[in-house]
Design a protein around this motif. Structure first.
Motif, PDB file in Angstrom:
ATOM      1  N   TRP A   1       2.254   1.298  13.527  1.00  0.00           N
ATOM      2  CA  TRP A   1       3.003   2.536  14.031  1.00  0.00           C
ATOM      3  C   TRP A   1       4.148   2.052  12.409  1.00  0.00           C
ATOM      4  N   ILE A   2       4.556   1.617  12.009  1.00  0.00           N
ATOM      5  CA  ILE A   2       5.090   1.574  10.601  1.00  0.00           C
ATOM      6  C   ILE A   2       4.871   0.245   9.970  1.00  0.00           C
ATOM      7  N   PRO A   3       3.657   0.429   9.405  1.00  0.00           N
ATOM      8  CA  PRO A   3       2.899  -0.783   8.867  1.00  0.00           C
ATOM      9  C   PRO A   3       4.279  -1.650   7.534  1.00  0.00           C
ATOM     10  N   GLU A   4       4.717  -0.861   6.989  1.00  0.00           N
ATOM     11  CA  GLU A   4       5.225  -1.782   5.735  1.00  0.00           C
ATOM     12  C   GLU A   4       6.386  -2.569   6.089  1.00  0.00           C
TER      13      GLU A   4
ATOM     14  N   ILE B   1       5.641  -3.214  11.583  1.00  0.00           N
ATOM     15  CA  ILE B   1       6.094  -2.659  13.155  1.00  0.00           C
ATOM     16  C   ILE B   1       5.050  -2.192  13.861  1.00  0.00           C
TER      17      ILE B   1
END
Lengths: 795, 577
Positions: A59-62, A65
């Motif tokens: 979803w929000i790799p950086e 998440i």
């Protein structure tokens, strides 16, 4: 697994339209959703301990998440409860609210909640869990406030949202801390928020571990209504009964317990965790049970007993032994079933008679036999009477207590006492409405007319309580069904280690088993005795509870809210007076305070401040008497302006000061500046007089001294700044350069003139153009004004 | 080179092309001013003209961004050796803000057009008829203030900054009083003028102190100069900076320079309120970042980093808290949103505090300035969407019911479901609830603050303040939602909103949903990339980056050297007399 969450949410979105097309039948269609989703999940729940079906999508790799989901014993059991009770509640709501004009919203909202709750239990990522956690709060807010015509309902909804919402923030903060602790421990970003990974990591050495733990526990406590954050739950009973049955007993309030269970493998070894959970749980268990005995509203009794059970579960997780975990698992499921059933029965009673007051209900067995049977079964399960599921749970609970060494006796006493209350209340809930000889036992008269007209509930309203109650009986008789299907996997997931569960109704003959059985029997007897006296004592207990309530946390909440409003009002009144004078005062104060701050910090720097100001000697060394006279005159003018009583004289005096300053300029060989000053001063005075001519005469106001002080301070600060600047050794400036070039380059000796007409001729041209344009504009305005005047004159 | 020698420098077309957005805006202003003479007073036609100009400016802005991305030198200054400090810059930083401002501007023009439709519909009805006639002047003022804001973020020259702030402010004062019959508007405008005048005076004084102290108007030159002389004890430098800060605080509406804000926001027409709440703050923040960034490289300031961060941090916390507390008890939705925008300025100032905290010693902070900057960029993008949506929905309701009081929102969930739903989403997003854009914005901010707190532990205070304030703000946003969904009065008729308005507010809501879910990650990445460019790309032609080895203070520079940033661009040819 994502689909099982998205489908209910999507159907929730179209539910109002479905309802418009299908009318009342839509609810049957909606109920199919949890049935389908539940079946799909049930087929994939792993049976073996510690087995899990995982699924993850980026979803929000950086930020690390992941949309990660985990279906194991714990989440599987919860998911099945959510879907099963959800379907029953949907059907129930369809019949219960048949005449409600807002029924179409109810179906959609319940499904929305169902989807959010599924997401909460299935997610394996801290932050995804948080998202669903908040979504359940919002859904709960809308559902509690469903009967929005009532002020009480709106206040209750708000209370629940504020308490659980604030708890949610604590939770988020805790998650963030946990995440950073895990990152420090060397977990890669995308793993550091995965609950399953965290459970296998030892973070207890990290300095953020305890703060994270405290914040998370706070969030969980607010959701699961632990003392002293429990007060929102009884108020939430203003929600329609299906909502109470679903959210506020069976599922949502268990989200906190779920979270504690979920994170138990991670935090379980911490002493803080043990003490906090055990103590809070035990206190909640006992106090809520006692408070429940002081209620007369059927739903409020059930609400307080729910709080008590939630306390029990928290305590069991805190204790954390194998037996305690097993007990928690069994008790949780048993409670969800019987409490949902009891709530639905309370709703049916209200539906049939129009009241939920336990003192008014009675003799309804004949009219509502099916409801009565399910009610008795559910209440006996609540009382922990054999051979129901609740009995199995209670046996385990007692055994877990006995198993402990030091605290065991205290906890056992607390649990026994709480149980006595619960048993009495269970009997009261099941016996009085159906079997009490006559309603209105407070001698307010014979059975109310409503009770005589009572009728059996329609089928969809019977299905839920009956199925749940019979389920309780069935599992109680053959407890092996539960432990093989879910129990062991659930307990293992909570414990984070394989815990095999083997439930029995009859534990055979051994000292331990006999002790447990003995305590059980004693509790039941005591509970029964209390039940017999409850009628007589109810009024007294209610009075005590009411008195306590005046000092309870609900009062603190009210006080906090009023205090907040009061301070908000004060801040607004203080800062936003709407008075321009005040605003200007504030700006000046800011200037004074910040400048003084800068000066002070410079003074603290070490070198004496005087080095950075023009020395007084230098100033005083060369002065002439006429300068002194001028200065004195200026001061007199300013003071007189301050003291004068009318606008016009004040302005005139200010004008005098300005002219004297011009004279000062002239003395110091700046005639051009003096001329400018005179012109500006004259124009200002004229303009001000013109304006003030139309304003009311000057009035005295109280803040005059404050204004004087501020003005003096501002003047002093400005003087200080001027002294500081004058002390500067300024770098070489353009002026010298221009002065050098004036004669040879422009053949002029007045530098100002040379700059204006030669060096910056283009700028001057531009300025002249602007002035000309503005003049034209003014001319146009005047002409327009005259024409309009003339037009008005003729018409 | 002597600036007074015959030297007729004019920017080349290639140089000017980089400032096409501003030039197009100027041309549009002239066109809008002249148009009524040619085509008569047709406000809607003029609105279309303005919209066309703004869109053209947007296109030009995009084109310039591509050029600058390819390495074009976005500087406006005469050729000289050593290079003169630029008067105006078109770098990535300013282009981001220009794009942002132009998009907001387009939304405002659109909102005005919707309002114009309403005005025709309600013509003659008491309370509801809106002034249409002032259309052309409205757009001249609006576009001029936009021009000022675009200049504000494009320069490090103090004089240009002052002129830009004034260009942005003066039309705003008049904009507030567009509705000449509104007493509230007139009062607000007067307060705004007075407040603005005093703040500008303080700022101008501060600038003059800075100029007097350093002999230059260029902030980067000043920053380079203080690299040699530790400014800790330099009274005049700090006083000058204080004055400059006051002016910026006025634009951002940071406490205590926020006092004008609620009165003005309530008194102004709603388009103007939206414009000021978004654009004015964004430009002020852009300017603040520019100033912070100019000084951040200066290691000489590292002594002052802690007190400065404290100052900005306290300012941010107080702004946030005061805004939220005051919003709690308001009854006008417009006023609630006004206070909420003060609170949000506080959150954004927290990102500024990160940048200040990270300045001084670049090595110790690594990624921190980038994270702070990225958080701010992301916040701004989300903020404009939320506010345009919320103010737009309020406008739709107010235009229909004749009032923006909370009671106008009663039962909106039934009366206008497609206004109520996006409004609710925008409000939830303003709270910062997932899965909406506001959550993403808060998230990036808190994560960046957390990172910064790793270096300066006392920044945890800011994290706590931000979280507590979020909890506080929940109350008053939910109050509006509660009014829309949990109260109803069957006697109230449905609210019929124009199609254009519905498209607008729902588009905002959908955007917020996307930003909170699918675009969460791209938002962070884009913002991060932008921040990287701003901080790590060498801004072209920044003079005197390297102090001279002899440690000469710049006062020793030859007088002919271009100290006169004041006249650098307009040096007239010298001619004999």
């Amino acid at each position: 697994m994502l689909w099982t969450i998205l489908i209910p949410l999507a159907v929730a979105g179209v539910a109002p339209w479905l309802h418009r097309v299908l009318r009342a039948r839509a609810i049957w269609l909606l109920a199919l959703v949890p049935v389908g989703v539940g079946t799909a999940l049930a087929l994939r729940v792993p049976r073996e301990p510690l087995g899990a079906w995982m699924e993850a999508a980026e979803w929000i790799p950086e930020l690390g998440i992941t949309l990660a989901f985990r279906l194991d014993g714990l989440s599987g059991t919860f998911a099945l409860l959510i879907c099963g009770i959800g379907a029953l509640v949907l059907l129930y709501a369809g019949a219960y609210m048949r005449t409600d004009p807002h029924l179409h919203r109810m179906g959609g909202l319940l499904l929305l909640f169902l989807g959010a709750m599924l997401g909460l239990v299935l997610s394996d990522d801290l932050f995804v869990l948080f998202v669903f956690w908040e979504l359940t709060s919002v859904a709960s807010y809308l559902l509690i406030g469903f009967k929005h015509e009532k002020q009480e309902a709106r206040d209750a909804a708000q209370k629940a949202l504020l308490v659980t919402g604030a708890g949610g923030l604590a939770l988020l903060a805790g998650f963030v801390l946990l995440h950073s602790a895990a990152s420090d421990a060397g977990l890669p970003m995308e793993q550091a928020a995965r609950i399953s990974v965290l459970a296998a990591t030892d973070l207890s050495g990290h300095h953020l571990f305890t703060p994270a733990l405290l914040l998370i526990v706070l969030g969980a406590f607010s959701k699961s209504a632990q003392m002293p954050l429990h007060f929102w739950l009884p108020s939430a009973m203003t929600a329609p009964t299906p909502v109470s049955a679903y959210l506020h007993s069976a599922t949502m309030v268990k989200a906190g317990v779920f979270l504690l269970a979920r994170l138990n493998p991670l935090f379980g070894d911490s002493a803080v965790w043990h003490v906090l959970l055990t103590v809070t749980g035990a206190v909640t268990m006992l106090v809520a049970a006692a408070l429940a005995a002081g209620q007369s509203d059927l739903k409020r009794i059930l609400a307080y007993t729910t709080v008590s059970v939630l306390g029990t579960l928290t305590m069991l997780i805190g204790v954390g032994t194998d037996l305690a975990i097993k007990a928690a698992a069994v008790y949780l499921v048993a409670h969800a079933c019987y409490k949902a059933a009891l709530f639905m029965i309370a709703g049916s009673l209200e539906h049939a008679t129009g009241t939920r007051d336990i003192r008014q209900l009675g003799g309804l067995f004949r009219a509502m036999p099916v409801t009565a049977v399910s009610g008795v079964l559910a209440a006996f399960s609540m009382a922990g009477a054999p051979p129901l599921f609740g009995f199995v749970g209670k046996e385990l609970l007692l055994k877990a207590k006995l198993d402990l060494e030091q605290l065991g006796v205290v906890l056992l006493l607390v649990a026994t006492l709480a149980n006595v209350f619960l048993i009495a209340l269970a009997l009261a809930v099941a016996i009085w409405p159906f079997f009490a000889p006559s309603a209105g036992w407070l001698r307010r008269g014979p059975r109310s007319a409503a009770c005589r007209l009572a009728h059996e509930a329609p089928l969809p309203m019977l299905a839920g309580p009956l199925l749940l109650a019979i389920g309780g009986l069935f599992v109680g008789l053959i407890p092996g069904v539960f432990d093989r299907a879910l129990g062991s996997a659930m307990a293992s997931a909570i414990g984070g280690r394989p815990i095999m569960m083997e439930l029995k109704l009859w534990h055979g003959v051994s000292p331990a088993a006999l002790t447990v059985l003995g305590i059980s029997i004693v509790t039941l007897t005591l509970g029964f005795l209390l039940f017999l006296r409850l009628r007589a004592w109810l009024t007294h207990i209610a009075a005590v509870v009411a008195r306590l309530g005046r000092r309870g946390p609900a009062r603190v909440y009210d006080l906090a809210l009023t205090g907040l409003f009061a301070s908000a009002d004060r801040v607004t009144r203080l800062t936003q007076t709407g008075s321009l004078r005040q605003y200007v005062r504030v700006i000046l104060l800011v200037l004074i305070v910040t400048s003084l701050g800068v000066v002070l910090s410079a003074a603290l720097d070490g070198r004496p401040l005087s080095h950075r100001l023009v020395s007084a000697d230098g100033l005083l060394a060369a002065w002439y008497w006429h300068e002194l006279v001028l200065v004195l005159l200026i001061l007199t003018g300013a003071t007189a302006a301050l003291l004068s009583r009318s606008h016009v004289s004040a302005i005139a005096l200010l004008g005098v000061t300005g002219l004297l300053i011009a004279a000062l300029f002239a003395l110091f060989s700046a005639p051009d500046l003096a001329i400018t000053q005179i012109l500006v001063e004259a124009l200002t005075v004229i303009l001000l007089v013109l304006v003030l001519y139309r304003l009311p005469e000057r009035t005295e106001h109280k803040a005059r001294f404050a204004d004087t002080a501020i003005a003096l301070a501002a003047g002093a600060v400005m003087a200080g700044i001027v002294l500081a600047t004058a002390a500067l050794h300024l770098p070489a400036t353009v002026s010298e350069h221009l002065a050098r070039l004036a004669k040879p380059g422009a053949h002029g000796r007045n530098i100002v003139n040379v700059i204006l007409v030669d060096f910056r001729a283009l700028d001057t041209l531009g300025e002249i153009t602007v002035v000309a344009a503005a003049g034209l504009g003014v001319y146009a305005l005047i002409k327009l004004y005259r024409r309009r005047k003339a037009g008005e004159g003729t018409s | 080179m002597n600036p007074l020698t015959p030297n007729t420098w004019l920017p080349t077309a290639a140089e000017l092309r980089l400032f096409a957005p501003e030039l197009i805006l100027i041309a549009t202003i002239v066109a809008v001013l002249v148009a009524p003479i040619l085509i008569g007073r047709r406000p809607v036609a003029v609105a279309f003209l303005a919209l066309a100009g703004v869109l053209a400016g947007l296109y030009a802005c995009g084109a310039v961004a591509v050029q600058v991305g390819a390495g074009a030198q976005g500087v406006l200054s005469p050729p000289a050796e050593p290079p003169l400090p630029p008067m105006l810059m078109a770098d990535r930083f300013s282009l981001f803000f220009k794009l942002f401002l132009l998009v907001t501007l387009a939304a405002i023009v659109w909102l005005w057009m919707i309002g114009a439709g309403q005005a025709q519909r309600w013509a003659g009805v008491e309370n509801r008829a809106r002034p249409l006639a002032a259309g052309p002047e409205f757009f001249v003022l609006l576009l001029t203030s936009a021009l000022g804001m675009m200049l504000m973020v494009g320069s490090l020259n103090l004089l240009v900054i002052l002129i830009a702030i004034e260009t942005a402010s003066l039309p705003s004062y008049a904009l507030v009083a567009t509705d000449k019959r509104s007493r509230l508007g007139a009062e607000a405008s007067l307060k705004y003028v007075m407040f603005g005048a005093v703040s500008t005076a303080i700022m101008a004084y501060g600038i003059s102190l800075l100029y007097g102290r350093f002999g230059t108007l260029d902030l980067s030159t000043i920053a380079a100069q203080i690299a040699w002389m530790p400014p800790a004890a330099d009274l005049v430098f700090w006083l000058g900076l204080l004055g400059l800060g006051t002016g910026i605080a006025f634009k951002v509406a940071a406490v205590p320079m926020h006092l004008w804000c609620p009165d003005v926001f309530e008194g102004a027409p709603i388009e103007v309120t939206t414009w000021l709440s978004v654009a004015s703050k964004a430009a002020g923040l852009g300017l603040l970042l520019r100033v912070v960034e100019a000084f951040s490289a200066s290691a000489a300031l590292s002594d002052a980093v802690v007190p400065l961060t404290w100052a900005v941090g306290v300012l941010a916390s107080v702004t946030c808290t005061v805004g939220n507390l005051a919003a709690l008890r308001q009854e006008s939705v417009k006023r609630i949103l006004a206070y909420s925008s003060i609170a949000h300025a506080g959150y954004m100032l927290m990102a500024g505090a990160i940048l200040v905290a990270a300045s001084g010693d670049a090595a110790a902070h690594g990624d921190l300035p980038r994270a702070g900057m990225a958080a701010l960029v992301a916040y701004l993008l989300v903020y404009v969407t939320m506010n345009v949506g919320a103010f737009g929905a309020t406008a739709l309701v107010a235009w229909q019911t004749g009032s923006d009081h909370l009671s106008s929102f009663t039962g909106l969930g039934r009366r206008a479901p497609w206004v109520a739903l996006p409004m609710a989403l925008c409000l939830f997003s303003l709270v910062g609830l997932p899965p909406l854009g506001g959550f993403a914005a808060k998230w990036f901010l808190l994560v960046a603050l957390g990172k910064a707190a790793g270096v300066h532990p006392w920044l945890w205070v800011l994290v706590t303040v931000a979280v507590l304030n979020t909890a506080l703000s929940l109350y008053y946003y939910v109050r509006i939602i509660r009014q829309m969904y949990l109260t109803d009065d069957d006697a109230l008729p449905p609210v019929r909103a124009p199609g254009g308005g519905l498209v607008m507010v729902n588009a905002c809501a959908v955007l917020l949903l996307l930003l909170g879910t699918l675009w969460f990650s791209p938002l962070g990445q884009r913002a991060g990339r932008l921040a990287t460019h701003v901080f790590y790309s060498p801004v072209p032609a920044r003079p005197q980056e390297v102090p001279s080895p002899t440690g000469h203070p710049p006062a020793a520079l030859p007088a002919e050297a271009p100290r006169m940033a004041l006249s650098a661009g307009h040096t007239p040819p010298y001619h004999g007399k």
